[in-house]
Design a protein around this motif. Sequence first.
Motif, PDB file in Angstrom:
ATOM      1  N   GLY A  75       0.854  -1.186   0.000  1.00  0.00           N
ATOM      2  CA  GLY A  75       0.000   0.000   0.000  1.00  0.00           C
ATOM      3  C   GLY A  75       0.889   1.234   0.000  1.00  0.00           C
ATOM      4  O   GLY A  75       1.810   1.326  -0.799  1.00  0.00           O
ATOM      5  N   ASN A  76       0.627   2.107   0.960  1.00  0.00           N
ATOM      6  CA  ASN A  76       1.454   3.305   1.055  1.00  0.00           C
ATOM      7  C   ASN A  76       2.630   3.135   2.010  1.00  0.00           C
ATOM      8  O   ASN A  76       3.497   3.984   2.104  1.00  0.00           O
ATOM      9  N   SER A  77       2.630   2.036   2.719  1.00  0.00           N
ATOM     10  CA  SER A  77       3.739   1.851   3.650  1.00  0.00           C
ATOM     11  C   SER A  77       4.728   0.836   3.108  1.00  0.00           C
ATOM     12  O   SER A  77       4.532   0.247   2.050  1.00  0.00           O
ATOM     13  N   VAL A  78       5.765   0.649   3.830  1.00  0.00           N
ATOM     14  CA  VAL A  78       6.824  -0.268   3.421  1.00  0.00           C
ATOM     15  C   VAL A  78       6.940  -1.369   4.469  1.00  0.00           C
ATOM     16  O   VAL A  78       6.902  -1.105   5.671  1.00  0.00           O
ATOM     17  N   THR A  79       7.022  -2.586   3.996  1.00  0.00           N
ATOM     18  CA  THR A  79       7.123  -3.729   4.907  1.00  0.00           C
ATOM     19  C   THR A  79       8.570  -4.196   4.987  1.00  0.00           C
ATOM     20  O   THR A  79       9.281  -4.201   3.993  1.00  0.00           O
ATOM     21  N   LEU A  80       8.930  -4.549   6.150  1.00  0.00           N
ATOM     22  CA  LEU A  80      10.279  -5.059   6.362  1.00  0.00           C
ATOM     23  C   LEU A  80      10.169  -6.442   6.976  1.00  0.00           C
ATOM     24  O   LEU A  80       9.452  -6.643   7.951  1.00  0.00           O
ATOM     25  N   ARG A  81      10.866  -7.391   6.396  1.00  0.00           N
ATOM     26  CA  ARG A  81      10.857  -8.721   6.984  1.00  0.00           C
ATOM     27  C   ARG A  81      12.039  -8.870   7.922  1.00  0.00           C
ATOM     28  O   ARG A  81      13.180  -8.631   7.541  1.00  0.00           O
ATOM     29  N   VAL A  82      11.751  -9.264   9.111  1.00  0.00           N
ATOM     30  CA  VAL A  82      12.825  -9.487  10.083  1.00  0.00           C
ATOM     31  C   VAL A  82      13.445 -10.845   9.787  1.00  0.00           C
ATOM     32  O   VAL A  82      12.738 -11.849   9.715  1.00  0.00           O
ATOM     33  N   PRO A  83      14.742 -10.896   9.575  1.00  0.00           N
ATOM     34  CA  PRO A  83      15.379 -12.182   9.284  1.00  0.00           C
ATOM     35  C   PRO A  83      15.118 -13.204  10.399  1.00  0.00           C
ATOM     36  O   PRO A  83      15.083 -12.847  11.575  1.00  0.00           O
ATOM     37  N   THR A  84      14.912 -14.439   9.987  1.00  0.00           N
ATOM     38  CA  THR A  84      14.578 -15.521  10.917  1.00  0.00           C
ATOM     39  C   THR A  84      15.519 -15.578  12.120  1.00  0.00           C
ATOM     40  O   THR A  84      15.071 -15.724  13.255  1.00  0.00           O
ATOM     41  N   LYS A  85      16.801 -15.453  11.837  1.00  0.00           N
ATOM     42  CA  LYS A  85      17.797 -15.575  12.893  1.00  0.00           C
ATOM     43  C   LYS A  85      17.552 -14.534  13.992  1.00  0.00           C
ATOM     44  O   LYS A  85      17.566 -14.851  15.182  1.00  0.00           O
TER      45      LYS A  85
END
Length: 112
Positions: A75-85
């Motif tokens: 959408g209008n925001s940005v998603t960040l995936r936190v690395p599994t580790k």
Amino acid sequence: MKKLNYPCPCGGKIKWKKDEVMMEGINCGILDIEYCEKCGEEYLPDDSFKIVEEKLKEKGLWGTKREKVSFWKSGNSVTLRVPTKIAKELNLKPKEEGHIYKEGDRKFVVEL
Ligand SMILES: [Zn+2]
């Protein structure tokens, strides 16, 4: 420099040597190191530790373990995936809430 003479937790004797210290992939130079004759464990005396701390701070690596992350548009925001580790180390759970804030121009911090 004061040279302490105490035994290693394994019971071995601590010796001194000068050796190249590598931390986080940074060469911190030739420093005094305490090491155990028996188990090979190495300890950094205070003076050497301060030098290492300065070097890592210079490179912005002090206290950080770096993981590469990608940003995704959502959408209008940005998603960040936190690395599994990191998620595992922090024991992150879905739907848990935290706080995010900007620190400088190219850094943000997430607090749990
Ligand atoms: Zn030892």
